[in-house]
Every structure is written in C-alpha cells, then in structure tokens.
Motif scaffolding. Structure first.
Motif, short mmCIF file in Angstrom:
data_model
loop_
_atom_site.label_atom_id
_atom_site.label_comp_id
_atom_site.label_asym_id
_atom_site.label_seq_id
_atom_site.Cartn_x
_atom_site.Cartn_y
_atom_site.Cartn_z
N TYR A 23 -24.90 -11.65 47.43
CA TYR A 23 -24.45 -10.27 47.64
C TYR A 23 -23.50 -10.19 48.85
N PHE A 24 -23.85 -10.87 49.95
CA PHE A 24 -22.99 -10.88 51.13
C PHE A 24 -21.63 -11.48 50.82
N ILE A 25 -21.61 -12.55 50.07
CA ILE A 25 -20.34 -13.20 49.70
C ILE A 25 -19.54 -12.31 48.75
N ASP A 26 -20.19 -11.81 47.70
CA ASP A 26 -19.49 -10.99 46.71
C ASP A 26 -18.94 -9.70 47.27
N ASN A 27 -19.55 -9.18 48.33
CA ASN A 27 -19.12 -7.91 48.91
C ASN A 27 -18.28 -8.09 50.18
N GLY A 28 -17.83 -9.32 50.43
CA GLY A 28 -16.90 -9.59 51.51
C GLY A 28 -17.49 -9.60 52.91
N TYR A 29 -18.80 -9.64 53.04
CA TYR A 29 -19.41 -9.71 54.36
C TYR A 29 -19.22 -11.08 54.97
N LYS A 30 -19.10 -12.08 54.12
CA LYS A 30 -18.81 -13.43 54.59
C LYS A 30 -17.82 -14.07 53.65
N LYS A 31 -17.03 -14.97 54.21
CA LYS A 31 -16.00 -15.62 53.42
C LYS A 31 -16.59 -16.74 52.60
N SER A 32 -16.07 -16.88 51.43
CA SER A 32 -16.49 -17.94 50.54
C SER A 32 -15.41 -19.01 50.54
N SER A 33 -15.81 -20.23 50.87
CA SER A 33 -14.85 -21.33 50.79
C SER A 33 -15.21 -22.16 49.57
N LYS A 34 -14.25 -22.38 48.73
CA LYS A 34 -14.52 -23.10 47.49
C LYS A 34 -13.87 -24.47 47.55
N PRO A 35 -14.51 -25.54 47.18
CA PRO A 35 -15.91 -25.61 46.81
C PRO A 35 -16.81 -25.41 48.04
N MET A 36 -17.96 -24.85 47.81
CA MET A 36 -18.85 -24.49 48.91
C MET A 36 -20.06 -25.42 48.94
N GLY A 37 -20.31 -25.99 50.09
CA GLY A 37 -21.50 -26.82 50.27
C GLY A 37 -22.65 -25.98 50.78
N THR A 38 -23.80 -26.60 50.89
CA THR A 38 -25.01 -25.89 51.32
C THR A 38 -24.84 -25.29 52.71
N ILE A 39 -24.29 -26.02 53.63
CA ILE A 39 -24.12 -25.53 55.00
C ILE A 39 -23.18 -24.33 55.02
N ASP A 40 -22.07 -24.43 54.31
CA ASP A 40 -21.12 -23.30 54.24
C ASP A 40 -21.75 -22.08 53.58
N TYR A 41 -22.51 -22.33 52.53
CA TYR A 41 -23.12 -21.23 51.78
C TYR A 41 -24.04 -20.40 52.65
N TRP A 42 -24.84 -21.06 53.48
CA TRP A 42 -25.84 -20.35 54.30
C TRP A 42 -25.34 -19.98 55.69
N ASP A 43 -24.15 -20.43 56.06
CA ASP A 43 -23.63 -20.16 57.40
C ASP A 43 -23.52 -18.65 57.65
#
Length: 171
Positions: free
Chosen positions: A64-84
């Motif tokens: 939800y945070f990623i989809d609503n722009g609260y955090k940036k999504s870097s693709k491809p996304m690793g586990t550390i990036d996903y939870w950062d």
C-alpha cells in the motif's frame, strides 16, 4: 498472537459461530496463515462467500505504501529495498489514514472489540473494530438502521461489510 487472542481455532470459532450474526453463518470465514521465517508475523484474511475481501499483514501495508507513493519503488526490488523505511512510515501514517492494516493492528482491533460493549464498537474510531462490530449478532435491527445512515462516511473497503449485513437482514 497468543497473548492477545489465545488459539486461532478458538478465535475463529468465536468470530464465525459465537458472535457472527445468524444471517451470515456459512458466508463469512476468517483465516490465519503463518509462514516459516516470518518471525511470528501472520497473515489474516476475511472471506465472504469464499471470496477474499480483506487481508491483514505487514506486506499488504508495505505494498500500500509503495502503490500510493509513500515510498519509492526501485525495480527490480530486493528484500532490503522493499522493506526500507517501512517502520518509520508505519509510525508516520496513522491507522485512520490508511486502507491496509498489519496483522498486529488486526489483533489489537479484535482485542478492543472483544473488551467493550457492541454499542461502543460499532461507533469506534477504528475501522477494524467497526468491521467486527457490524458482523456481530448483538447488533439489533434498530441500531443497524441508525448505522445505515453512516455507510457513505465509512472507508470504501468497509462499506462492503456494511452492505453485506444490511442485505442479509433485509434492511
């Protein structure tokens, strides 16, 4: 979870049989899954007529945070990036400002619902507590008719639970 809820099978029986409105028996199902390596985290879900209506987990909130722009999504996304930054966002964005909730928030709402009168729960500030309450058999038709007037002020996801109860009671 055990400190708050006891056994999941006992809690599921409580929610689906003991407290669920008679008109909804067999239609509402609660589920709980814990995966190996999730450090005690759970995924809760509510299904209506065998369709998943809502899911509660850390992952649903982070997505939800990623989809609503609260955090940036870097693709491809690793586990550390996903939870950062997840935990700081969870603290910054209050429960009432979100439409997705963690497993702990589900448990906290369930505990609150179980420990107060139904008339308090149905008007709670917490949408999750109201979700449990609108499905509760202790909610009479007069109260349901009053509550029906508030449906448009409910979060969109919660309106489907309200409609389900109103339809099942022919209100």
């Amino acid at each position: 979870m055990k400190k708050i809820l006891g056994s999941w099978s006992g809690m599921r029986k409580y929610l689906e049989q003991e407290m669920l409105a008679e008109s909804l028996h067999g239609r509402v199902r609660y589920g709980c899954t814990a995966y190996v390596g999730m450090d005690g985290c759970h995924i809760f879900e509510i299904c209506i007529d065998d369709m998943q209506m809502k899911r509660f987990s850390l992952e649903t909130v982070n997505t939800y945070f990623i989809d609503n722009g609260y955090k940036k999504s870097s693709k491809p996304m690793g586990t550390i990036d996903y939870w950062d930054g997840f935990w700081s966002l969870l603290d910054e964005i209050p429960l009432k400002s979100r439409t997705e909730y963690t497993d702990d928030e589900f448990c906290d709402a369930l505990k609150e619902y179980r420990n107060q009168k139904i008339q308090v729960s149905i008007f709670s500030e917490n949408a999750l507590v109201r979700m449990f309450a609108v499905l509760d058999k202790r909610l009479g038709k007069r109260t349901l008719k009053k509550v029906k007037e508030t449906i448009t002020s409910q979060p969109e996801w919660l309106q489907s639970f309200y409609r389900l109860r109103f339809d099942s009671e022919h209100i």
